[in-house]
Write a protein that holds these residues in place. Structure first.
Motif, short mmCIF file in Angstrom:
data_model
loop_
_atom_site.label_atom_id
_atom_site.label_comp_id
_atom_site.label_asym_id
_atom_site.label_seq_id
_atom_site.Cartn_x
_atom_site.Cartn_y
_atom_site.Cartn_z
N MET A 45 47.46 -14.76 24.31
CA MET A 45 48.62 -13.89 24.38
C MET A 45 49.34 -14.08 25.72
SD MET A 45 50.50 -11.74 22.80
CE MET A 45 52.07 -11.78 23.69
N ASN A 46 48.59 -14.26 26.79
CA ASN A 46 49.22 -14.51 28.09
C ASN A 46 50.04 -15.80 28.06
OD1 ASN A 46 48.25 -12.21 29.38
ND2 ASN A 46 46.33 -13.20 29.95
N ASN A 47 49.53 -16.83 27.37
CA ASN A 47 50.27 -18.08 27.23
C ASN A 47 51.56 -17.87 26.43
OD1 ASN A 47 48.28 -19.43 28.64
ND2 ASN A 47 47.23 -20.16 26.80
N VAL A 48 51.47 -17.04 25.38
CA VAL A 48 52.66 -16.73 24.59
C VAL A 48 53.69 -16.01 25.45
CG1 VAL A 48 53.54 -15.32 22.68
CG2 VAL A 48 51.50 -16.71 22.36
N GLY A 49 53.24 -15.09 26.29
CA GLY A 49 54.14 -14.37 27.18
C GLY A 49 54.92 -15.32 28.08
N LEU A 50 54.23 -16.32 28.61
CA LEU A 50 54.89 -17.31 29.47
C LEU A 50 55.92 -18.12 28.68
CD1 LEU A 50 51.85 -18.56 31.57
CD2 LEU A 50 53.75 -17.13 32.36
N LYS A 51 55.58 -18.47 27.44
CA LYS A 51 56.51 -19.21 26.61
C LYS A 51 57.76 -18.39 26.29
CE LYS A 51 52.98 -22.04 24.33
NZ LYS A 51 52.34 -22.40 23.04
N LEU A 52 57.61 -17.07 26.29
CA LEU A 52 58.74 -16.18 26.03
C LEU A 52 59.48 -15.81 27.30
CD1 LEU A 52 57.01 -13.82 23.43
CD2 LEU A 52 58.72 -15.58 22.94
N ASN A 53 59.09 -16.46 28.42
CA ASN A 53 59.73 -16.25 29.73
C ASN A 53 59.50 -14.86 30.31
OD1 ASN A 53 60.81 -18.87 30.01
ND2 ASN A 53 62.56 -18.34 28.73
N PHE A 54 58.36 -14.26 29.99
CA PHE A 54 57.96 -13.01 30.63
C PHE A 54 56.92 -13.33 31.70
CE2 PHE A 54 59.78 -10.84 26.95
CZ PHE A 54 60.32 -9.71 27.55
N LYS A 55 57.23 -12.97 32.93
CA LYS A 55 56.29 -13.20 34.02
C LYS A 55 55.08 -12.28 33.91
CE LYS A 55 59.85 -14.46 37.42
NZ LYS A 55 60.39 -14.12 38.75
N ASN A 56 55.30 -11.12 33.32
CA ASN A 56 54.26 -10.10 33.30
C ASN A 56 53.82 -9.80 31.87
OD1 ASN A 56 54.69 -9.38 36.26
ND2 ASN A 56 56.70 -8.93 35.41
N CYS A 57 52.52 -9.86 31.66
CA CYS A 57 51.97 -9.58 30.32
C CYS A 57 50.58 -8.97 30.49
CB CYS A 57 51.90 -10.86 29.49
SG CYS A 57 51.07 -10.66 27.89
N PHE A 58 50.40 -7.82 29.86
CA PHE A 58 49.07 -7.20 29.80
C PHE A 58 48.65 -7.20 28.33
CE2 PHE A 58 46.03 -3.83 29.20
CZ PHE A 58 45.15 -4.02 30.25
N ALA A 59 47.53 -7.85 28.03
CA ALA A 59 47.11 -8.02 26.64
C ALA A 59 45.74 -7.42 26.39
CB ALA A 59 47.11 -9.50 26.27
N VAL A 60 45.57 -6.85 25.22
CA VAL A 60 44.28 -6.40 24.72
C VAL A 60 43.88 -7.36 23.61
CG1 VAL A 60 43.00 -4.54 23.62
CG2 VAL A 60 44.79 -4.00 25.28
#
Length: 395
Positions: free
Chosen positions: A44-59
């Motif tokens: 999910m963190n990798n997906v966040g980066l692909k979506l150009n979000f620097k910040n991602c908190f995943a469960v």
């Protein structure tokens, strides 16, 4: 501040990923809550980066079910307070300095487990005095009008949901455009739809912010529709709407096209000499001219695809708005397929035309995306102007 909440039902599905990417491009939310990602934390963190979000908190997901994520951009500050398999709770400061509490919720879908969702909400209610905005897929309706088709919902289940909302001093913020957020997609006489996703606000939140209705967006992949809310401080009118929606700015992906490089080189070559006292004014004028030409080029290169997508989305909204899914089910499914193919073809086109092929490289190397995200701020800052004699002007 704009918030988007969506039960994506699996981000490992390329169709859903591209749909989410398109929603982000169209609406540019600053805070995004996703449930049922069905991804482990690292993925999910990798997906966040692909979506150009620097910040991602995943469960992390539990096998092939569950999984939550909260993504936000650098315009806001987010501090995670607590989390579980069914919620992410955070304290948020938006770009105007307004403070609030935001909680994304994924309610238990099983009837026997719903009591645990209501217990969770009651416990969360007493943990903070901040104005509280609670949103997500609660997997329950608030009244009988929020379900159409199928067997009538049990009154006891509805009553329990309404009771917990009252006990937590929350208020349903309502919705605009289409009243339902979930369907079984069995178009025709067996079609069922419900309003399971929503935004709730505390009394303190509605006193500080305008309690405008959330908007249920049209989805062409997941059973659930994304729900979006613009958070606007009272007394500010519409000033808190995100300015980037109308702002003219340089698109990062342009850099991968040779046409973009040619436009910039030609405009800057026309300057001739940088000597003189008006270096900054000359720089500003040339930058403005280059950007204007790039905007025209981008419109010619990609505008046709945008028009087709807008036309299809408008037709889908029209069919749903007039409850035509019951008799026009095949047309609805056809439009959704066309939208997906259009979005997919757009992605393929960019990959084929990309000189740097950065999308493919990014899929193989997540550090590539991380370095792109972390360097964006440095890239956007102009530190000085250097002429051919390596003389620098920082005025």
């Amino acid at each position: 501040m704009r918030i988007l909440s969506w039960n994506v039902q699996g981000l490992g599905n390329n169709q859903t990923f591209l749909a989410l990417k398109k929603f982000l491009q169209l609406y540019r939310p600053q805070l995004v809550f996703l449930c049922e990602t069905r991804l482990k934390t690292i993925h999910m963190n990798n997906v966040g980066l692909k979506l150009n979000f620097k910040n991602c908190f995943a469960v992390s997901s539990n096998g092939k079910s569950g999984g939550l994520a909260l993504l936000w951009d650098s315009d806001i500050r987010v501090s995670i307070s607590s989390f579980s398999n069914h919620h992410i709770d955070a304290e948020v400061d938006n770009e105007d300095g307004n403070h609030m509490r935001c909680t994304g919720v994924y309610g238990h879908p099983e009837k026997s487990q719903k009591k645990y969702t209501w217990t969770l909400l009651r416990r969360l209610a007493g943990l903070s005095l901040s104005p509280w905005l609670c949103f997500g897929d609660f997997n329950e309706i608030l009244n009988l009008d929020e379900k159409k088709g199928g067997i009538e919902r049990e009154a006891d289940m509805i009553s329990e949901f309404r009771k917990v909302i009252q006990e937590c001093d929350l208020k349903d913020l309502g919705c605009s455009w289409y009243p339902f957020t979930w369907s079984n997609r069995r178009y025709g006489p067996h079609f069922i739809e419900e309003r399971l996703d929503r935004f709730l606000g505390s009394i303190e939140w509605t006193q500080r912010f305008q309690d405008d209705a959330a908007k249920n967006l049209v989805s062409w992949c997941s059973d659930h529709s994304p729900v979006m809310l613009d958070v606007i401080g009272r007394g500010n009118g519409g000033q808190n709407h995100r300015r980037t929606l109308s702002r003219v700015h340089y698109e990062d992906f342009w850099s991968t096209y040779d046409e973009c490089r040619g436009i910039i080189q030609r405009n800057w070559a026309e300057i001739g000499s940088w000597s003189g006292s008006n270096t900054v004014q000359l720089f500003q004028k040339t930058s403005k001219n280059s950007l204007a030409e790039l905007m025209l080029w981008s419109k010619r290169a990609f505008g046709d695809s945008k028009k087709k997508l807008e036309k299809l989305r408008n037709r889908l909204e029209e069919l749903q708005g007039h409850n035509r899914q019951y008799v026009k089910g095949e047309e609805v499914k056809s439009i959704k397929r066309k939208i997906h193919h259009l979005v997919l073809n757009e992605e393929i086109y960019w990959k084929q035309r990309s000189r740097a092929d950065w999308l493919a490289e990014g899929d193989k190397n997540t550090r590539y995306f991380h370095s792109k995200a972390s360097s964006r701020k440095r890239k956007n800052k102009i530190w000085g102007v250097e002429d051919t004699q390596a003389m620098e002007d920082k005025s």
